[in-house]
Scaffold this motif. Sequence first.
Motif, mmCIF file in Angstrom:
data_model
loop_
_atom_site.group_PDB
_atom_site.id
_atom_site.type_symbol
_atom_site.label_atom_id
_atom_site.label_comp_id
_atom_site.label_asym_id
_atom_site.label_seq_id
_atom_site.Cartn_x
_atom_site.Cartn_y
_atom_site.Cartn_z
ATOM 1 N N VAL A 1 7.003 7.196 3.884
ATOM 2 C CA VAL A 1 6.804 6.531 5.160
ATOM 3 C C VAL A 1 6.373 5.078 5.018
ATOM 4 N N PHE A 2 5.498 4.817 4.037
ATOM 5 C CA PHE A 2 4.906 3.489 3.944
ATOM 6 C C PHE A 2 5.477 2.622 2.831
ATOM 7 N N GLY A 3 6.263 3.218 1.958
ATOM 8 C CA GLY A 3 6.868 2.415 0.915
ATOM 9 C C GLY A 3 5.951 2.102 -0.245
ATOM 10 N N PHE A 4 4.772 2.742 -0.313
ATOM 11 C CA PHE A 4 3.906 2.555 -1.475
ATOM 12 C C PHE A 4 4.535 3.258 -2.664
ATOM 13 N N GLY A 5 4.301 2.724 -3.852
ATOM 14 C CA GLY A 5 4.742 3.419 -5.041
ATOM 15 C C GLY A 5 3.949 4.694 -5.229
ATOM 16 N N ASP A 6 4.588 5.696 -5.798
ATOM 17 C CA ASP A 6 3.897 6.950 -6.070
ATOM 18 C C ASP A 6 2.829 6.686 -7.129
ATOM 19 N N PRO A 7 1.520 6.863 -6.807
ATOM 20 C CA PRO A 7 0.473 6.560 -7.774
ATOM 21 C C PRO A 7 0.519 7.443 -9.012
ATOM 22 N N SER A 8 1.256 8.571 -8.947
ATOM 23 C CA SER A 8 1.370 9.413 -10.132
ATOM 24 C C SER A 8 2.483 8.925 -11.061
ATOM 25 N N ASP A 9 3.335 8.016 -10.563
ATOM 26 C CA ASP A 9 4.429 7.488 -11.369
ATOM 27 C C ASP A 9 3.970 6.200 -12.044
ATOM 28 N N ARG A 10 3.042 6.326 -13.012
ATOM 29 C CA ARG A 10 2.470 5.153 -13.655
ATOM 30 C C ARG A 10 3.512 4.374 -14.476
ATOM 31 N N LYS B 1 -2.000 -2.342 -9.451
ATOM 32 C CA LYS B 1 -3.356 -2.515 -8.942
ATOM 33 C C LYS B 1 -3.386 -2.439 -7.418
ATOM 34 N N ASN B 2 -2.448 -3.116 -6.771
ATOM 35 C CA ASN B 2 -2.403 -3.117 -5.317
ATOM 36 C C ASN B 2 -2.131 -1.721 -4.772
ATOM 37 N N THR B 3 -1.188 -0.998 -5.423
ATOM 38 C CA THR B 3 -0.843 0.344 -4.972
ATOM 39 C C THR B 3 -2.029 1.289 -5.095
ATOM 40 N N MET B 4 -2.699 1.255 -6.236
ATOM 41 C CA MET B 4 -3.814 2.150 -6.472
ATOM 42 C C MET B 4 -4.973 1.842 -5.527
ATOM 43 N N GLU B 5 -5.276 0.561 -5.333
ATOM 44 C CA GLU B 5 -6.385 0.194 -4.461
ATOM 45 C C GLU B 5 -6.125 0.635 -3.027
ATOM 46 N N LYS B 6 -4.903 0.368 -2.543
ATOM 47 C CA LYS B 6 -4.585 0.731 -1.164
ATOM 48 C C LYS B 6 -4.512 2.244 -0.999
ATOM 49 N N HIS B 7 -3.930 2.912 -1.996
ATOM 50 C CA HIS B 7 -3.830 4.363 -1.957
ATOM 51 C C HIS B 7 -5.222 4.989 -1.910
ATOM 52 N N ASP B 8 -6.124 4.550 -2.782
ATOM 53 C CA ASP B 8 -7.479 5.109 -2.832
ATOM 54 C C ASP B 8 -8.244 4.783 -1.555
ATOM 55 N N ALA B 9 -8.017 3.589 -0.988
ATOM 56 C CA ALA B 9 -8.698 3.219 0.262
ATOM 57 C C ALA B 9 -8.260 4.120 1.405
ATOM 58 N N ILE B 10 -6.979 4.471 1.441
ATOM 59 C CA ILE B 10 -6.475 5.365 2.481
ATOM 60 C C ILE B 10 -7.084 6.756 2.313
ATOM 61 N N LEU C 1 -3.563 -1.670 7.296
ATOM 62 C CA LEU C 1 -2.270 -1.156 7.720
ATOM 63 C C LEU C 1 -1.968 -1.650 9.131
ATOM 64 N N SER C 2 -0.692 -1.617 9.481
ATOM 65 C CA SER C 2 -0.320 -1.914 10.862
ATOM 66 C C SER C 2 -0.692 -0.727 11.740
ATOM 67 N N ARG C 3 -0.729 -0.955 13.050
ATOM 68 C CA ARG C 3 -1.063 0.134 13.955
ATOM 69 C C ARG C 3 -0.024 1.242 13.863
ATOM 70 N N GLU C 4 1.234 0.882 13.697
ATOM 71 C CA GLU C 4 2.284 1.893 13.586
ATOM 72 C C GLU C 4 2.076 2.760 12.348
ATOM 73 N N GLN C 5 1.715 2.115 11.216
ATOM 74 C CA GLN C 5 1.457 2.885 9.999
ATOM 75 C C GLN C 5 0.241 3.787 10.170
ATOM 76 N N GLY D 1 -11.819 6.388 15.011
ATOM 77 C CA GLY D 1 -12.498 5.761 13.886
ATOM 78 C C GLY D 1 -11.591 5.592 12.690
ATOM 79 N N VAL D 2 -10.759 6.587 12.415
ATOM 80 C CA VAL D 2 -9.824 6.496 11.292
ATOM 81 C C VAL D 2 -8.791 5.404 11.557
ATOM 82 N N ILE D 3 -8.289 5.341 12.799
ATOM 83 C CA ILE D 3 -7.329 4.292 13.153
ATOM 84 C C ILE D 3 -7.928 2.907 12.893
ATOM 85 N N GLU D 4 -9.165 2.706 13.324
ATOM 86 C CA GLU D 4 -9.839 1.412 13.131
ATOM 87 C C GLU D 4 -10.009 1.103 11.656
ATOM 88 N N LEU D 5 -10.422 2.093 10.869
ATOM 89 C CA LEU D 5 -10.648 1.860 9.439
ATOM 90 C C LEU D 5 -9.344 1.653 8.672
#
Length: 508
Positions: free
Chosen positions: A183-192, A203-212, A248-252, A226-230
């Motif tokens: 859905v979001f186009g992030f790389g699969d964090p398991s596909d190192r 680095k960007n993928t892992m940081e954003k993935h972990d933040a989500i 993330l965008s509101r749509e995401q 609250g989740v939408i805001e965060l």
Amino acid sequence: MSKTKVFRPKAETPKGFRDYFGAEVTARKAMLDRIAAVYHRYGFDPLETSAVETVEALGKFLPDVDRPNEGVFAWQEEDQNWLALRYDLTAPLARVAAQYRNDLPAPYRRYAMGPVWRNEKPGPGRFRQFYQCDADTVGASTVAADAEICAMLADVFEDLGLGGDFVVRINNRKVLNGVLVSVFGFGDPSDRDALDQNIDALKNTMEKHDAILRTIDKFDKVGSDGVIELLTAGRKDASGAFIDGVGLSREQADRVMAFLLARGADNAETIANLKSAVGDSGIGAEGVAELEEMAALLAAQGYGSDRVVIDPSVVRGLGYYTGPVFEAELTFEILDEKGRKRQFGSVAGGGRYDDLVKRFTGQAVPATGVSIGVDRLLAALQAKGRIVTDTTGPVVVTVMDRARMAEYQKMVGELRRAGIRAEVYLGNPKNFGNQLKYADKRGAPVAIIQGTDEAERGMVQVKDLILGAKIAENATLEEWKERPAQVEVPVADLVATVKGMLAQDDRK
């Protein structure tokens, strides 16, 4: 000549720690013994590891920290190596599984109970030392091992008298990874391997993935808004401090919420919703298939959605989970500190962590397990009245004549051999009133009294302290009128008389 002032240390518990006394320790042990009985029934063996591990063995898996020794109590040895108190019971298990891999059965099933330490800021109900109770299976790649952990967890709560007041919620990290990929186009964090070609992308993928993941894990606390805001721009917390969002965008963010709310009326409907959510993601489809298999295995054993339910909102905060994740939640209501009703909430959690042992061996070793929050579960049982703490103290044999200590010790020995908890008063016997005050402070049900006169006649006084207290409360209480608070009996009848007094109120 002036006297040198003697330094006196302050008698206080260190900040973030607490002391546990008799009744609390007894109640906790009773609960842990019942949990251990369930684990034993499932074929798990006990394991005790050192409270101290090397910092390298502990690794970087403490929640929300980046440095190996951040958040732990660590010190450097003379050989320059760093040691630390364990912060959980899983990291030591990974070390044991690697160290003794040629000696342990495969799979290796173990349970462990004991204190752990975290060098974190203490707060209300948050201590730097606390108990954990874990059960894990190392060396089994099948999700049947995950399903077994969930079934065992359900049995624990049933055996503790919480049937109908709990639910075990399960999800799969692969499902969420699949959603993020498709859905979001992030790389699969398991596909190192694919991401290693671009360090910035990794680095960007892992940081954003972990933040989500961390944000989704707050769903129960902050709700949908609250989740939408965060996930987007951020929000103010209860103190008024602003917490930055993931960006993330509101749509995401709405799509994340659609995934979180995919839970249907039953497990079958939830699985169907998740299949739609992961789209054509291979890793996502694999996760959904694992959930479907777990649900089938649990249903075959009689664990329906009234006790075990698939819930997409369960993600668990730790980064080392690689597959199924689960939480046990108590569903009954309690009053918070402001008198408001709220559900008791989560008391246990875990999941699959197939990469943890690999740090030591270089080879992937499948593992799955669960950790129970001992203090929270004990508080829940006490709130429901499922654990009645026995505060009854020992029978106290008083001392009227120090020269006859051997005879008093003989009495207490006979009581103990009969299975009665008893002790001889070992303080200063000069003031008999102080001995009875001591017995009262100990919660003693009975006091044994024998002076020179009684000894010469082969008699002993047996004083029912609980009855005496009842009579003192209300001298006209009808139910106590015909029972004497103190009787004189032959020494040979001491044990039988004490047993009779204790039995009248089911006291021990």
